[in-house]
Enzyme design. Structure first.
Site, PDB file in Angstrom:
ATOM      1  N   SER A 130       0.690  -1.141  -0.143  1.00  0.00           N
ATOM      2  CA  SER A 130      -0.008  -0.212   0.007  1.00  0.00           C
ATOM      3  C   SER A 130       0.856   1.226  -0.031  1.00  0.00           C
ATOM      4  CB  SER A 130      -0.868  -0.035   1.227  1.00  0.00           C
ATOM      5  OG  SER A 130      -1.562   1.239   1.366  1.00  0.00           O
ATOM      6  N   GLU A 132       0.310   3.647   1.598  1.00  0.00           N
ATOM      7  CA  GLU A 132       0.330   4.091   3.097  1.00  0.00           C
ATOM      8  C   GLU A 132       1.419   3.903   3.701  1.00  0.00           C
ATOM      9  OE1 GLU A 132      -2.000   5.942   5.152  1.00  0.00           O
ATOM     10  OE2 GLU A 132      -3.499   6.243   3.363  1.00  0.00           O
ATOM     11  N   TYR A 153      -2.171   0.123  10.309  1.00  0.00           N
ATOM     12  CA  TYR A 153      -2.299  -0.681   9.048  1.00  0.00           C
ATOM     13  C   TYR A 153      -1.016  -0.450   8.504  1.00  0.00           C
ATOM     14  CZ  TYR A 153      -3.726  -0.920   4.217  1.00  0.00           C
ATOM     15  OH  TYR A 153      -3.852  -1.340   2.947  1.00  0.00           O
TER      16      TYR A 153
END
Length: 325
Positions: A130, A132, A153
């Site tokens: 990801s 992120e 996460y």
């Protein structure tokens, strides 16, 4: 006939990927979690139930928390390709359930890698990484950008990403990660900000909702269409050598821009209906994610096809049709 095994097959990406692989002549096996409610609506176009014998799509109950089930399924299916798309993938929620997020999103990847290593060493492995993971690193972000995760996460995703690197280097496994920037579609979960916006715009248009409450309106993201991005996943496993790639559009828009585009598409002024609510703010914000997909374009021949405006219109149209029935 090549065989693929997809975890998270009932999610947005899993459903699009399953459809793509079926068109390419694959036999596709998908992992789903047991639920008391039907959670396979994204697969309605390709799944006709276990009684249908003339099909190449199969569903199996399991969970990334259950290593024995993963090992059994890999041993029985003997997949040519494994796509690990399952995760606890909501960033804000990961602050509230960090241990579960770390176990499923991070350690779950380890369990699946071990299942492949022990039972099917020739299998090619794709990990859904990801954007992120980049977190506070300044844009644009490429394969060379250092990770600076800002949530449980993204920390779990960074752990899973590095596990794939380690298994590739330690066991000579064909294990790759696609570092995907935000990708959306009408199949996006309703708790994610993009669907919250398009669904609210549709509801407000038909008089079923009055206001929409959001967190950080200034956060910028590189938003693309999920249907485009699953093609990049497949292409990564068709290469001669395993390599990680950034997948994005190379353009960023703010949450404010998304609101303006979605409401404007329905001839409404978003400022009349959108309100800020601090409860939706993250403890640690990620301000600006912008992918540099140069390597994917040059080596995979991949680029996004659906524009930001087309994506928003597609999602608004879908939600408007749903609330108008």
């Amino acid at each position: 006939m090549p065989t693929a095994f997809i975890t998270g097959v009932s999610g947005q990406d899993g459903s699009y990927l399953a459809e793509l692989l079926l068109t390419k002549g694959y036999q596709v096996h998908g992992l789903i979690r047991r639920s008391s409610s039907i959670n396979t609506w994204r697969l309605d176009g390709i799944y006709r139930g276990p009684q249908d014998r003339n099909k190449n799509f199969f569903l199996h109950y399991g969970d990334l928390a259950d290593s024995s089930a993963l090992a059994r399924l890999v041993r029985e299916i003997q997949p040519d390709e494994v796509y690990n798309l399952a995760a606890q993938s909501h960033v804000k929620v990961s602050f509230e359930i960090p241990e579960f997020t770390a176990d499923i999103t991070g350690t779950g990847t380890l369990r699946l890698l071990e299942a492949v290593r022990m039972n099917s060493r020739s299998t090619r492995f794709y990990q859904a990484s990801s954007s992120e993971m980049f977190g506070a690193s300044p844009p644009p972000q490429s394969e060379k950008t250092p990770f600076h995760p800002r949530s449980p996460y993204s920390c779990a995703k960074a752990f899973a990403h590095m596990l794939c690197v380690n298994y590739r280097e330690s066991y000579d496994m064909f294990a790759v990660s696609g570092i995907l920037f935000n990708h959306e579609s009408p199949r996006r979960g309703e708790t994610f900000v993009t669907r919250k916006i398009t669904r609210a715009a549709a509801n407000i248009k038909v008089g079923k909702q009055d206001l929409l409450y959001l967190g950080n309106l200034d956060a910028k993201r590189d938003w693309g269409y999920a249907g485009d991005y699953v093609e990049a996943m497949w292409l990564m496993l068709q290469q001669d050598e395993p390599r990680d790639y950034v997948i994005g559009t190379g353009q960023a828009h703010s949450v404010r821009d998304f609101c303006e585009t979605a409401f404007g598409y329905l001839d409404m002024n978003w400022q009349d209906f959108v309100r800020h609510d601090q409860r939706y703010e993250r403890p640690a914000e990620v301000d600006y994610l912008l992918g540099d997909p140069t390597l994917a374009r040059e080596e995979l021949g991949w680029s996004s096809k659906v524009s930001f405006e087309e994506l928003v219109a597609m999602m608004v149209d879908s939600d408007l049709a749903a609330v108008s029935t």
